[in-house]
Design an enzyme around this catalytic site. Structure first.
Site, PDB file in Angstrom:
ATOM      1  N   GLY A   1      -2.295 -10.537  -9.319  1.00 40.70           N
ATOM      2  CA  GLY A   1      -2.944 -11.845  -9.416  1.00 40.70           C
ATOM      3  C   GLY A   1      -3.350 -12.237 -10.822  1.00 40.70           C
ATOM      4  O   GLY A   1      -4.132 -13.161 -11.022  1.00 40.70           O
TER       5      GLY A   1
ATOM      6  N   HIS B   1      -4.037  -1.457   0.266  1.00 41.94           N
ATOM      7  CA  HIS B   1      -3.946  -2.447  -0.808  1.00 41.94           C
ATOM      8  C   HIS B   1      -5.130  -2.271  -1.756  1.00 41.94           C
ATOM      9  O   HIS B   1      -6.234  -1.930  -1.326  1.00 41.94           O
ATOM     10  CB  HIS B   1      -3.933  -3.866  -0.220  1.00 41.94           C
ATOM     11  CG  HIS B   1      -3.592  -4.888  -1.250  1.00 41.94           C
ATOM     12  ND1 HIS B   1      -4.530  -5.367  -2.137  1.00 41.94           N
ATOM     13  CD2 HIS B   1      -2.418  -5.475  -1.578  1.00 41.94           C
ATOM     14  CE1 HIS B   1      -3.937  -6.222  -2.963  1.00 41.94           C
ATOM     15  NE2 HIS B   1      -2.652  -6.305  -2.645  1.00 41.94           N
TER      16      HIS B   1
ATOM     17  N   SER C   1       2.064  -9.811  -9.610  1.00 44.58           N
ATOM     18  CA  SER C   1       2.501 -11.030 -10.279  1.00 44.58           C
ATOM     19  C   SER C   1       4.029 -11.197 -10.315  1.00 44.58           C
ATOM     20  O   SER C   1       4.564 -11.684 -11.304  1.00 44.58           O
ATOM     21  CB  SER C   1       1.924 -11.105 -11.696  1.00 44.58           C
ATOM     22  OG  SER C   1       0.518 -11.140 -11.653  1.00 44.58           O
TER      23      SER C   1
ATOM     24  N   ASN D   1       2.583 -11.145   0.855  1.00 40.87           N
ATOM     25  CA  ASN D   1       1.204 -10.818   1.231  1.00 40.87           C
ATOM     26  C   ASN D   1       0.368 -12.076   1.029  1.00 40.87           C
ATOM     27  O   ASN D   1       0.043 -12.432  -0.099  1.00 40.87           O
ATOM     28  CB  ASN D   1       0.705  -9.662   0.343  1.00 40.87           C
ATOM     29  CG  ASN D   1      -0.747  -9.327   0.623  1.00 40.87           C
ATOM     30  OD1 ASN D   1      -1.340  -9.819   1.572  1.00 40.87           O
ATOM     31  ND2 ASN D   1      -1.307  -8.467  -0.230  1.00 40.87           N
TER      32      ASN D   1
ATOM     33  N   LYS E   1      -2.590 -12.520   1.839  1.00 39.96           N
ATOM     34  CA  LYS E   1      -4.013 -12.194   1.629  1.00 39.96           C
ATOM     35  C   LYS E   1      -4.864 -13.104   2.531  1.00 39.96           C
ATOM     36  O   LYS E   1      -4.417 -13.476   3.613  1.00 39.96           O
ATOM     37  CB  LYS E   1      -4.387 -12.315   0.153  1.00 39.96           C
ATOM     38  CG  LYS E   1      -3.413 -11.548  -0.727  1.00 39.96           C
ATOM     39  CD  LYS E   1      -3.884 -11.321  -2.121  1.00 39.96           C
ATOM     40  CE  LYS E   1      -2.819 -10.531  -2.869  1.00 39.96           C
ATOM     41  NZ  LYS E   1      -3.246 -10.125  -4.191  1.00 39.96           N
TER      42      LYS E   1
HETATM   43  P1  PGA Z   1       0.323 -11.042  -6.702  1.00 40.37           P
HETATM   44  O1  PGA Z   1      -0.207 -10.038  -5.561  1.00 40.37           O
HETATM   45  O2  PGA Z   1       1.801 -11.156  -6.516  1.00 40.37           O
HETATM   46  O3  PGA Z   1      -0.413 -12.325  -6.465  1.00 40.37           O
HETATM   47  O4  PGA Z   1      -0.018 -10.411  -8.018  1.00 40.37           O
HETATM   48  C1  PGA Z   1       0.510  -8.922  -5.177  1.00 40.37           C
HETATM   49  C2  PGA Z   1      -0.230  -8.160  -4.116  1.00 40.37           C
HETATM   50  O5  PGA Z   1      -1.468  -8.063  -4.213  1.00 40.37           O
HETATM   51  O6  PGA Z   1       0.379  -7.643  -3.165  1.00 40.37           O
END
Ligand code: PGA
Length: 251
Positions: free
Chosen positions: A173, A95, A213, A10, A12
Protein backbone atom coordinates in the site's frame (compact mmCIF):
# COMPACT_ATOMS: atom_id res chain seq x y z
CA UNK A 1 3.78 -31.65 -10.21
CA UNK A 2 4.14 -28.66 -12.54
CA UNK A 3 3.33 -25.25 -11.12
CA UNK A 4 0.53 -23.08 -12.48
CA UNK A 5 0.68 -19.28 -12.21
CA UNK A 6 -1.60 -17.79 -9.55
CA UNK A 7 -2.97 -14.28 -9.07
CA UNK A 8 -5.08 -13.17 -6.13
CA UNK A 9 -6.90 -9.96 -5.39
CA UNK A 10 -7.19 -8.76 -1.79
CA UNK A 11 -10.00 -6.25 -1.40
CA UNK A 12 -9.15 -5.84 2.32
CA UNK A 13 -11.92 -3.92 4.17
CA UNK A 14 -13.21 -2.21 1.03
CA UNK A 15 -16.35 -2.44 -1.06
CA UNK A 16 -20.13 -2.31 -1.05
CA UNK A 17 -22.58 -4.70 -2.70
CA UNK A 18 -22.71 -2.41 -5.67
CA UNK A 19 -18.93 -1.91 -6.09
CA UNK A 20 -18.32 -5.64 -5.61
CA UNK A 21 -20.91 -6.43 -8.29
CA UNK A 22 -19.14 -4.03 -10.61
CA UNK A 23 -15.54 -5.15 -9.95
CA UNK A 24 -16.18 -8.90 -9.88
CA UNK A 25 -18.68 -8.59 -12.73
CA UNK A 26 -15.93 -6.97 -14.81
CA UNK A 27 -13.52 -9.79 -13.91
CA UNK A 28 -16.10 -12.50 -14.61
CA UNK A 29 -16.78 -11.07 -18.07
CA UNK A 30 -13.11 -10.56 -18.97
CA UNK A 31 -11.00 -12.88 -21.08
CA UNK A 32 -8.61 -14.39 -18.53
CA UNK A 33 -5.60 -16.53 -19.35
CA UNK A 34 -6.24 -20.25 -18.86
CA UNK A 35 -2.69 -20.56 -17.58
CA UNK A 36 -3.42 -18.54 -14.45
CA UNK A 37 -5.44 -19.51 -11.39
CA UNK A 38 -7.43 -16.48 -10.18
CA UNK A 39 -8.72 -15.92 -6.64
CA UNK A 40 -10.40 -12.84 -5.16
CA UNK A 41 -10.47 -12.13 -1.42
CA UNK A 42 -13.54 -10.19 -0.32
CA UNK A 43 -14.88 -9.14 3.11
CA UNK A 44 -17.05 -11.75 4.88
CA UNK A 45 -20.45 -10.12 4.23
CA UNK A 46 -19.86 -10.31 0.46
CA UNK A 47 -18.56 -13.90 0.16
CA UNK A 48 -21.89 -15.32 -1.00
CA UNK A 49 -22.51 -12.45 -3.42
CA UNK A 50 -19.00 -12.72 -4.87
CA UNK A 51 -19.32 -16.51 -5.17
CA UNK A 52 -22.57 -16.17 -7.11
CA UNK A 53 -20.93 -13.66 -9.46
CA UNK A 54 -18.13 -16.06 -10.43
CA UNK A 55 -20.29 -19.19 -10.63
CA UNK A 56 -19.80 -19.85 -14.33
CA UNK A 57 -16.14 -18.83 -14.41
CA UNK A 58 -12.81 -20.23 -13.25
CA UNK A 59 -12.40 -17.46 -10.69
CA UNK A 60 -12.46 -18.61 -7.05
CA UNK A 61 -13.37 -16.60 -3.95
CA UNK A 62 -11.33 -16.25 -0.76
CA UNK A 63 -12.13 -15.08 2.75
CA UNK A 64 -9.56 -12.86 4.45
CA UNK A 65 -9.45 -14.65 7.81
CA UNK A 66 -10.83 -17.75 9.54
CA UNK A 67 -10.83 -18.99 13.12
CA UNK A 68 -9.40 -22.21 14.54
CA UNK A 69 -12.65 -23.77 15.79
CA UNK A 70 -15.59 -25.29 13.92
CA UNK A 71 -18.33 -23.44 15.83
CA UNK A 72 -19.23 -22.24 19.29
CA UNK A 73 -19.03 -19.31 21.67
CA UNK A 74 -16.51 -17.17 19.79
CA UNK A 75 -18.36 -13.90 19.24
CA UNK A 76 -17.18 -12.07 16.16
CA UNK A 77 -15.24 -14.98 14.64
CA UNK A 78 -16.00 -16.84 11.41
CA UNK A 79 -15.41 -20.56 10.86
CA UNK A 80 -13.97 -22.41 7.92
CA UNK A 81 -17.26 -24.27 7.38
CA UNK A 82 -19.16 -20.96 7.17
CA UNK A 83 -16.69 -19.74 4.56
CA UNK A 84 -17.10 -22.92 2.50
CA UNK A 85 -20.87 -22.70 2.94
CA UNK A 86 -20.76 -19.17 1.46
CA UNK A 87 -19.20 -20.58 -1.71
CA UNK A 88 -15.58 -19.54 -1.08
CA UNK A 89 -12.82 -22.11 -1.40
CA UNK A 90 -9.77 -20.15 -0.21
CA UNK A 91 -8.71 -18.11 2.81
CA UNK A 92 -5.94 -15.53 3.13
CA UNK A 93 -4.04 -16.08 6.39
CA UNK A 94 -1.09 -14.36 8.04
CA UNK A 95 -1.50 -11.11 6.14
CA UNK A 96 0.82 -8.47 7.59
CA UNK A 97 -2.17 -6.35 8.58
CA UNK A 98 -3.40 -9.26 10.72
CA UNK A 99 0.10 -9.85 12.13
CA UNK A 100 0.83 -6.20 12.89
CA UNK A 101 -2.50 -4.46 13.59
CA UNK A 102 -4.16 -7.45 15.26
CA UNK A 103 -0.99 -8.95 16.78
CA UNK A 104 -1.41 -12.43 15.31
CA UNK A 105 1.69 -14.47 16.09
CA UNK A 106 3.27 -16.92 13.66
CA UNK A 107 2.07 -19.76 15.91
CA UNK A 108 -1.53 -18.54 15.79
CA UNK A 109 -1.32 -18.09 12.03
CA UNK A 110 0.06 -21.63 11.72
CA UNK A 111 -2.78 -22.98 13.84
CA UNK A 112 -5.27 -21.23 11.54
CA UNK A 113 -3.52 -22.61 8.44
CA UNK A 114 -3.60 -26.18 9.76
CA UNK A 115 -7.28 -25.94 10.75
CA UNK A 116 -8.31 -24.39 7.42
CA UNK A 117 -6.52 -27.10 5.44
CA UNK A 118 -8.04 -29.90 7.56
CA UNK A 119 -11.41 -28.39 6.75
CA UNK A 120 -10.74 -28.32 3.00
CA UNK A 121 -10.12 -24.61 2.49
CA UNK A 122 -7.10 -23.70 0.38
CA UNK A 123 -4.76 -21.19 1.96
CA UNK A 124 -2.87 -18.09 0.85
CA UNK A 125 -0.13 -17.88 3.48
CA UNK A 126 1.34 -14.38 3.65
CA UNK A 127 4.86 -13.81 4.91
CA UNK A 128 7.17 -10.80 4.82
CA UNK A 129 9.48 -8.54 6.76
CA UNK A 130 9.10 -4.93 7.95
CA UNK A 131 11.36 -2.09 6.79
CA UNK A 132 13.29 -2.19 10.08
CA UNK A 133 13.81 -5.94 9.79
CA UNK A 134 15.07 -5.58 6.21
CA UNK A 135 17.43 -2.76 7.15
CA UNK A 136 18.78 -4.88 10.00
CA UNK A 137 19.56 -7.64 7.46
CA UNK A 138 16.91 -9.92 8.97
CA UNK A 139 14.47 -10.26 6.05
CA UNK A 140 15.29 -13.92 5.35
CA UNK A 141 15.31 -14.88 9.04
CA UNK A 142 11.89 -13.30 9.59
CA UNK A 143 10.35 -15.08 6.60
CA UNK A 144 12.02 -18.36 7.63
CA UNK A 145 10.45 -18.09 11.09
CA UNK A 146 6.98 -17.41 9.65
CA UNK A 147 7.29 -20.43 7.34
CA UNK A 148 8.82 -22.71 9.98
CA UNK A 149 5.80 -22.25 12.26
CA UNK A 150 3.54 -23.60 9.49
CA UNK A 151 5.97 -26.33 8.38
CA UNK A 152 5.89 -27.69 11.93
CA UNK A 153 2.11 -28.03 11.86
CA UNK A 154 1.21 -29.34 8.42
CA UNK A 155 1.96 -32.49 6.47
CA UNK A 156 4.26 -32.09 3.42
CA UNK A 157 1.30 -33.06 1.19
CA UNK A 158 -0.68 -30.05 2.52
CA UNK A 159 1.55 -27.63 0.60
CA UNK A 160 -0.31 -28.59 -2.60
CA UNK A 161 -3.16 -26.49 -1.17
CA UNK A 162 -1.08 -23.55 0.03
CA UNK A 163 0.14 -20.58 -2.00
CA UNK A 164 2.92 -18.62 -0.30
CA UNK A 165 2.59 -14.85 -0.77
CA UNK A 166 5.80 -12.98 -0.06
CA UNK A 167 4.72 -9.46 0.83
CA UNK A 168 7.37 -7.14 2.25
CA UNK A 169 5.49 -4.94 4.71
CA UNK A 170 7.27 -1.80 3.49
CA UNK A 171 5.88 -2.38 -0.02
CA UNK A 172 2.23 -2.91 0.94
CA UNK A 173 0.00 0.00 0.00
CA UNK A 174 2.99 2.33 -0.20
CA UNK A 175 3.59 2.46 -3.94
CA UNK A 176 7.09 1.06 -3.24
CA UNK A 177 7.29 -2.22 -5.14
CA UNK A 178 10.31 -4.41 -4.40
CA UNK A 179 12.67 -4.47 -7.36
CA UNK A 180 12.36 -7.67 -9.39
CA UNK A 181 15.82 -8.67 -8.16
CA UNK A 182 15.05 -8.05 -4.47
CA UNK A 183 11.81 -9.99 -4.78
CA UNK A 184 13.45 -12.84 -6.72
CA UNK A 185 16.24 -13.12 -4.12
CA UNK A 186 13.73 -13.79 -1.36
CA UNK A 187 11.54 -16.04 -3.53
CA UNK A 188 14.58 -18.15 -4.42
CA UNK A 189 15.53 -18.22 -0.76
CA UNK A 190 12.02 -19.40 0.20
CA UNK A 191 12.21 -22.20 -2.38
CA UNK A 192 15.56 -23.31 -0.97
CA UNK A 193 14.19 -23.14 2.58
CA UNK A 194 11.21 -25.32 1.55
CA UNK A 195 13.58 -27.83 -0.01
CA UNK A 196 15.68 -28.00 3.16
CA UNK A 197 12.79 -28.05 5.63
CA UNK A 198 10.00 -29.88 3.75
CA UNK A 199 11.29 -31.67 0.65
CA UNK A 200 12.52 -31.12 -2.90
CA UNK A 201 9.16 -31.98 -4.47
CA UNK A 202 7.25 -29.39 -2.42
CA UNK A 203 9.97 -26.82 -3.09
CA UNK A 204 9.51 -27.32 -6.83
CA UNK A 205 5.72 -27.40 -6.86
CA UNK A 206 4.68 -24.78 -4.29
CA UNK A 207 3.54 -21.46 -5.77
CA UNK A 208 5.35 -18.39 -4.39
CA UNK A 209 3.68 -15.14 -5.40
CA UNK A 210 4.75 -11.56 -4.78
CA UNK A 211 2.61 -8.86 -3.16
CA UNK A 212 3.23 -5.21 -2.39
CA UNK A 213 2.04 -2.36 -4.62
CA UNK A 214 1.77 -4.57 -7.72
CA UNK A 215 0.24 -2.71 -10.68
CA UNK A 216 -0.23 -3.42 -14.38
CA UNK A 217 2.98 -1.42 -14.84
CA UNK A 218 5.20 -3.33 -12.39
CA UNK A 219 3.77 -6.83 -12.95
CA UNK A 220 5.42 -7.65 -16.33
CA UNK A 221 9.01 -7.24 -15.12
CA UNK A 222 8.34 -9.10 -11.86
CA UNK A 223 6.77 -11.94 -13.89
CA UNK A 224 10.04 -12.52 -15.71
CA UNK A 225 11.72 -13.75 -12.54
CA UNK A 226 12.10 -17.52 -12.26
CA UNK A 227 10.65 -17.93 -8.78
CA UNK A 228 7.82 -15.37 -8.95
CA UNK A 229 4.75 -17.44 -9.81
CA UNK A 230 2.18 -14.67 -9.70
CA UNK A 231 0.88 -11.94 -7.43
CA UNK A 232 -1.27 -11.01 -4.48
CA UNK A 233 -2.72 -7.64 -5.37
CA UNK A 234 -4.34 -5.17 -2.97
CA UNK A 235 -5.18 -1.69 -4.23
CA UNK A 236 -4.99 -2.54 -7.95
CA UNK A 237 -7.37 -5.49 -7.54
CA UNK A 238 -10.17 -2.96 -7.04
CA UNK A 239 -9.47 -1.49 -10.47
CA UNK A 240 -10.01 -2.76 -14.02
CA UNK A 241 -6.21 -3.12 -14.40
CA UNK A 242 -6.46 -6.29 -12.26
CA UNK A 243 -7.44 -8.16 -15.45
CA UNK A 244 -4.22 -7.01 -17.06
CA UNK A 245 -2.19 -8.16 -14.04
CA UNK A 246 -3.83 -11.60 -14.20
CA UNK A 247 -2.97 -11.96 -17.87
CA UNK A 248 0.64 -10.87 -17.25
CA UNK A 249 1.42 -13.62 -14.74
CA UNK A 250 3.47 -16.50 -16.04
CA UNK A 251 5.90 -19.08 -14.79
P1 PGA B 1 -1.16 -3.54 -2.19
O1 PGA B 1 -1.56 -4.68 -1.13
O2 PGA B 1 -1.13 -4.20 -3.53
O3 PGA B 1 -2.22 -2.49 -2.06
O4 PGA B 1 0.20 -3.05 -1.80
C1 PGA B 1 -1.10 -5.98 -1.23
C2 PGA B 1 -1.62 -6.81 -0.10
O5 PGA B 1 -1.68 -6.30 1.03
O6 PGA B 1 -1.97 -7.99 -0.29
Amino acid sequence: MARRAWVGGNFKMNGTSSSIKEIIGHLAAAKLSNDVEVVVGVPFPYLALASSLVEKTNVAIAAQNAYTKGSGAFTGEVSTSMILDSGASWVILGHSERRHIFHETSEFVAEKVAFALENKLKVVLCVGETKEEREAGRAEAVVDGQLAAVIKRVDPSAWANIVIAYEPVWAIGTGLTATPKDAEDIHAHIRKFMSEHVNAEVSKSVRIVYGGSVTAKTAPELSEEADIDGFLVGGASLKPEFVEIVNTAKL
